[in-house]
Design a protein around this motif. Structure first.
Motif, PDB file in Angstrom:
ATOM      1  N   MET A  66       0.829  -1.207   0.000  1.00 23.57           N
ATOM      2  CA  MET A  66       0.000   0.000   0.000  1.00 23.57           C
ATOM      3  C   MET A  66       0.866   1.260   0.000  1.00 23.57           C
ATOM      4  SD  MET A  66      -3.367  -0.781   2.331  1.00 23.57           S
ATOM      5  CE  MET A  66      -2.466  -1.443   3.740  1.00 23.57           C
ATOM      6  N   LEU A  67       1.980   1.220   0.740  1.00 26.36           N
ATOM      7  CA  LEU A  67       2.885   2.374   0.736  1.00 26.36           C
ATOM      8  C   LEU A  67       3.505   2.572  -0.644  1.00 26.36           C
ATOM      9  CD1 LEU A  67       4.721   2.039   4.173  1.00 26.36           C
ATOM     10  CD2 LEU A  67       2.944   3.670   3.518  1.00 26.36           C
ATOM     11  N   ASP A  68       3.899   1.468  -1.293  1.00 22.28           N
ATOM     12  CA  ASP A  68       4.447   1.561  -2.646  1.00 22.28           C
ATOM     13  C   ASP A  68       3.439   2.210  -3.581  1.00 22.28           C
ATOM     14  OD1 ASP A  68       6.596   0.246  -1.606  1.00 22.28           O
ATOM     15  OD2 ASP A  68       6.199  -1.669  -2.603  1.00 22.28           O
ATOM     16  N   ILE A  69       2.191   1.771  -3.495  1.00 25.29           N
ATOM     17  CA  ILE A  69       1.136   2.314  -4.352  1.00 25.29           C
ATOM     18  C   ILE A  69       0.918   3.792  -4.051  1.00 25.29           C
ATOM     19  CG2 ILE A  69      -1.336   2.208  -4.854  1.00 25.29           C
ATOM     20  CD1 ILE A  69      -1.127  -0.837  -4.244  1.00 25.29           C
ATOM     21  N   GLY A  70       0.862   4.135  -2.761  1.00 29.55           N
ATOM     22  CA  GLY A  70       0.663   5.533  -2.390  1.00 29.55           C
ATOM     23  C   GLY A  70       1.764   6.441  -2.899  1.00 29.55           C
ATOM     24  N   ILE A  71       3.018   5.965  -2.821  1.00 27.09           N
ATOM     25  CA  ILE A  71       4.144   6.761  -3.298  1.00 27.09           C
ATOM     26  C   ILE A  71       4.037   6.996  -4.805  1.00 27.09           C
ATOM     27  CG2 ILE A  71       6.650   6.750  -3.666  1.00 27.09           C
ATOM     28  CD1 ILE A  71       6.864   5.199  -1.011  1.00 27.09           C
ATOM     29  N   LEU A  72       3.715   5.934  -5.555  1.00 27.00           N
ATOM     30  CA  LEU A  72       3.636   6.083  -7.006  1.00 27.00           C
ATOM     31  C   LEU A  72       2.496   7.015  -7.399  1.00 27.00           C
ATOM     32  CD1 LEU A  72       4.710   4.996  -9.813  1.00 27.00           C
ATOM     33  CD2 LEU A  72       2.623   3.647  -9.792  1.00 27.00           C
ATOM     34  N   VAL A  73       1.326   6.852  -6.785  1.00 23.50           N
ATOM     35  CA  VAL A  73       0.189   7.711  -7.108  1.00 23.50           C
ATOM     36  C   VAL A  73       0.512   9.169  -6.776  1.00 23.50           C
ATOM     37  CG1 VAL A  73      -2.208   8.241  -6.529  1.00 23.50           C
ATOM     38  CG2 VAL A  73      -1.508   5.862  -6.860  1.00 23.50           C
ATOM     39  N   PHE A  74       1.165   9.405  -5.640  1.00 24.78           N
ATOM     40  CA  PHE A  74       1.553  10.764  -5.264  1.00 24.78           C
ATOM     41  C   PHE A  74       2.542  11.341  -6.271  1.00 24.78           C
ATOM     42  CE2 PHE A  74       4.166  13.580  -2.329  1.00 24.78           C
ATOM     43  CZ  PHE A  74       3.269  14.636  -2.394  1.00 24.78           C
ATOM     44  N   ARG A  75       3.502  10.528  -6.695  1.00 24.36           N
ATOM     45  CA  ARG A  75       4.497  10.982  -7.675  1.00 24.36           C
ATOM     46  C   ARG A  75       3.813  11.375  -8.991  1.00 24.36           C
ATOM     47  NH1 ARG A  75      10.217  11.821  -8.765  1.00 24.36           N
ATOM     48  NH2 ARG A  75      10.447  11.558 -10.991  1.00 24.36           N
ATOM     49  N   GLU A  76       2.948  10.503  -9.494  1.00 18.31           N
ATOM     50  CA  GLU A  76       2.257  10.804 -10.748  1.00 18.31           C
ATOM     51  C   GLU A  76       1.325  12.000 -10.581  1.00 18.31           C
ATOM     52  OE1 GLU A  76       2.746   8.608 -13.898  1.00 18.31           O
ATOM     53  OE2 GLU A  76       4.419   8.965 -12.544  1.00 18.31           O
ATOM     54  N   GLY A  77       0.720  12.126  -9.399  1.00 19.39           N
ATOM     55  CA  GLY A  77      -0.129  13.280  -9.141  1.00 19.39           C
ATOM     56  C   GLY A  77       0.649  14.583  -9.162  1.00 19.39           C
ATOM     57  N   LEU A  78       1.864  14.571  -8.603  1.00 15.22           N
ATOM     58  CA  LEU A  78       2.709  15.762  -8.633  1.00 15.22           C
ATOM     59  C   LEU A  78       3.039  16.169 -10.069  1.00 15.22           C
ATOM     60  CD1 LEU A  78       5.295  15.238  -5.740  1.00 15.22           C
ATOM     61  CD2 LEU A  78       3.466  16.934  -5.853  1.00 15.22           C
ATOM     62  N   GLU A  79       3.319  15.185 -10.907  1.00 12.38           N
ATOM     63  CA  GLU A  79       3.637  15.498 -12.296  1.00 12.38           C
ATOM     64  C   GLU A  79       2.435  16.102 -13.003  1.00 12.38           C
ATOM     65  OE1 GLU A  79       5.237  12.047 -14.139  1.00 12.38           O
ATOM     66  OE2 GLU A  79       7.083  12.087 -12.969  1.00 12.38           O
ATOM     67  N   CYS A  80       1.252  15.571 -12.715  1.00 10.92           N
ATOM     68  CA  CYS A  80       0.037  16.123 -13.313  1.00 10.92           C
ATOM     69  C   CYS A  80      -0.172  17.567 -12.869  1.00 10.92           C
ATOM     70  CB  CYS A  80      -1.156  15.256 -12.919  1.00 10.92           C
ATOM     71  SG  CYS A  80      -2.729  15.811 -13.602  1.00 10.92           S
ATOM     72  N   ILE A  81       0.035  17.836 -11.580  1.00 10.77           N
ATOM     73  CA  ILE A  81      -0.098  19.195 -11.066  1.00 10.77           C
ATOM     74  C   ILE A  81       0.925  20.117 -11.711  1.00 10.77           C
ATOM     75  CG2 ILE A  81       0.127  20.629  -8.989  1.00 10.77           C
ATOM     76  CD1 ILE A  81      -0.941  18.248  -7.392  1.00 10.77           C
ATOM     77  N   LEU A  82       2.145  19.607 -11.911  1.00  8.42           N
ATOM     78  CA  LEU A  82       3.193  20.404 -12.544  1.00  8.42           C
ATOM     79  C   LEU A  82       2.788  20.837 -13.942  1.00  8.42           C
ATOM     80  CD1 LEU A  82       6.092  21.512 -12.687  1.00  8.42           C
ATOM     81  CD2 LEU A  82       6.848  19.237 -13.379  1.00  8.42           C
ATOM     82  N   VAL A  83       2.228  19.908 -14.732  1.00  7.38           N
ATOM     83  CA  VAL A  83       1.795  20.244 -16.088  1.00  7.38           C
ATOM     84  C   VAL A  83       0.643  21.236 -16.059  1.00  7.38           C
ATOM     85  CG1 VAL A  83       0.904  19.322 -18.250  1.00  7.38           C
ATOM     86  CG2 VAL A  83       2.562  18.002 -16.954  1.00  7.38           C
ATOM     87  N   LEU A  84      -0.356  20.968 -15.217  1.00  4.45           N
ATOM     88  CA  LEU A  84      -1.519  21.847 -15.168  1.00  4.45           C
ATOM     89  C   LEU A  84      -1.159  23.242 -14.667  1.00  4.45           C
ATOM     90  CD1 LEU A  84      -4.191  19.368 -13.744  1.00  4.45           C
ATOM     91  CD2 LEU A  84      -4.038  20.259 -16.075  1.00  4.45           C
ATOM     92  N   SER A  85      -0.230  23.325 -13.707  1.00  6.58           N
ATOM     93  CA  SER A  85       0.179  24.643 -13.215  1.00  6.58           C
ATOM     94  C   SER A  85       0.948  25.403 -14.287  1.00  6.58           C
ATOM     95  CB  SER A  85       1.028  24.498 -11.948  1.00  6.58           C
ATOM     96  OG  SER A  85       2.226  23.789 -12.217  1.00  6.58           O
ATOM     97  N   ALA A  86       1.725  24.681 -15.114  1.00  8.13           N
ATOM     98  CA  ALA A  86       2.432  25.338 -16.209  1.00  8.13           C
ATOM     99  C   ALA A  86       1.456  25.874 -17.243  1.00  8.13           C
ATOM    100  CB  ALA A  86       3.413  24.357 -16.859  1.00  8.13           C
TER     101      ALA A  86
END
Length: 339
Positions: A66-86
């Motif tokens: 579950m921690l592995d999954i949470g880390i990956l989802v958070f990482r991909e979420g950060l990238e999505c936020i980075l694109v949308l904020s740009a």
């Protein structure tokens, strides 16, 4: 504009990086809480759980998964936020209304990701009727490792920041300029901005869906959904700070931190994947008796480190691939700067 120039332009204009040492208290909490949870669970599991001593039996802890999954989802979420904020950074004043179709597109990307999840479940379910369970787990696990290698590839992310984000920004500017010059209709402008929001979200969601299929086969949907919820919770905090509180988050530092954490996840998954391939008889199992007494059980339970030649070689190869791609990217960047 070349990739290096695009990345430089993005860093200084579209996604402003705060000065060194700058972290708002809310950001500190958002980063510290999951880290403390991970450390606490690692210590607790290491003390209380004896693990499974047989190195060729599947024994992944649901909590660790579950921690592995949470880390990956958070990482991909950060990238999505980075694109949308740009994309939305320059939408101020009269252009502020253009943020709405981008947000609607991102919402459609979320719905598309959910639909893709059920489609993937259907495909894997139909395959399970004709493919042996061990072979199916080995195949989906291999797919998950490939996805994680792509996510972890430093050179890929250099291209991602300089190419993928720049592509979205260029398309946004073309749409806005075309609308101002009356070359495109208002409807086409809104649809184009919505498509930018959709692709920004769905790309990350599609990767996560592929990654999670292996865990779903091993653990069932409950732990997978819980791990995903953990990642989405912290992603929501970052999104609220960015789009509601208008904080300029240190995305680069956050991505590096989660990248290091995903590096550990990658090594664990590679060790487990090699083990599953051994169980499916895709590769041989060569035990190392001298290491069996030296490796405590919790190393296999949490980190996938097992006393077999094949699992250790696979993990060493994965580490060399990620580290090598990092230095290859640095060398390519230095060469481009000289030229």
């Amino acid at each position: 504009m070349n990739t290096a120039a695009a990345a430089t332009h993005l860093t200084t204009a579209d996604v402003e990086i705060p000065p060194k040492g700058f972290l708002k208290p809310a950001v500190r909490i958002a980063l510290a809480v999951p880290a403390l949870i991970i450390v606490g669970l690692l210590v607790w599991q290491g003390i209380t759980a004896g693990g499974v001593p047989d190195p060729v039996q599947p024994h992944r802890s649901p909590a660790a998964a579950m921690l592995d999954i949470g880390i990956l989802v958070f990482r991909e979420g950060l990238e999505c936020i980075l694109v949308l904020s740009a994309i939305t950074a320059s939408m101020i004043g009269r252009d502020r209304a253009h943020r709405r179709p981008v947000a609607i597109g991102a919402g459609a990307g979320f719905i598309g990701t959910v639909i893709t999840w059920f489609i993937a479940i259907g495909i894997v379910g139909s395959l399970s009727e004709s493919v042996p369970a061990l072979d199916l787990q080995a195949a989906t696990g291999l797919l998950a490792v490939v996805v994680l290698l792509v996510v972890m590839n430093w050179f890929f992310h250099k291209v991602y920041w300089g190419g993928w984000i720049c592509l979205h920004n260029r398309r946004k500017k073309e749409l806005l300029a075309g609308a101002q010059g009356r070359r495109i209709s208002q409807t086409r402008l809104l649809l184009g901005l919505a498509l930018l929001g959709f692709t920004s979200f769905y790309r990350e969601g599609f990767e996560v869906v592929l990654f999670l299929q292996s865990y779903r086969l091993k653990l069932g949907e409950g732990p997978v959904l819980l791990g995903t919820s953990i990642g989405l919770f912290f992603t929501g905090i970052a999104a609220a700070l960015t789009f509601v509180a208008h904080r300029r988050l240190p995305y680069r530092r956050m991505l590096v931190l989660t990248g290091i954490m995903l590096g550990a996840v990658l090594l664990v998954m590679v060790g487990e994947q090699a083990q599953e391939m051994q169980l499916a008889h895709w590769i041989p199992t060569t035990a190392i008796p001298s290491l069996s007494g030296l490796m405590p059980d919790w190393m296999g339970l949490w980190f996938g480190i097992l006393p077999t030649v094949e699992t250790l070689e696979a993990q060493a190869l994965a580490a060399l691939l990620v580290i090598g791609s990092y230095f290859a990217a640095r060398r390519a960047s230095s060469t481009a700067a000289i030229e």
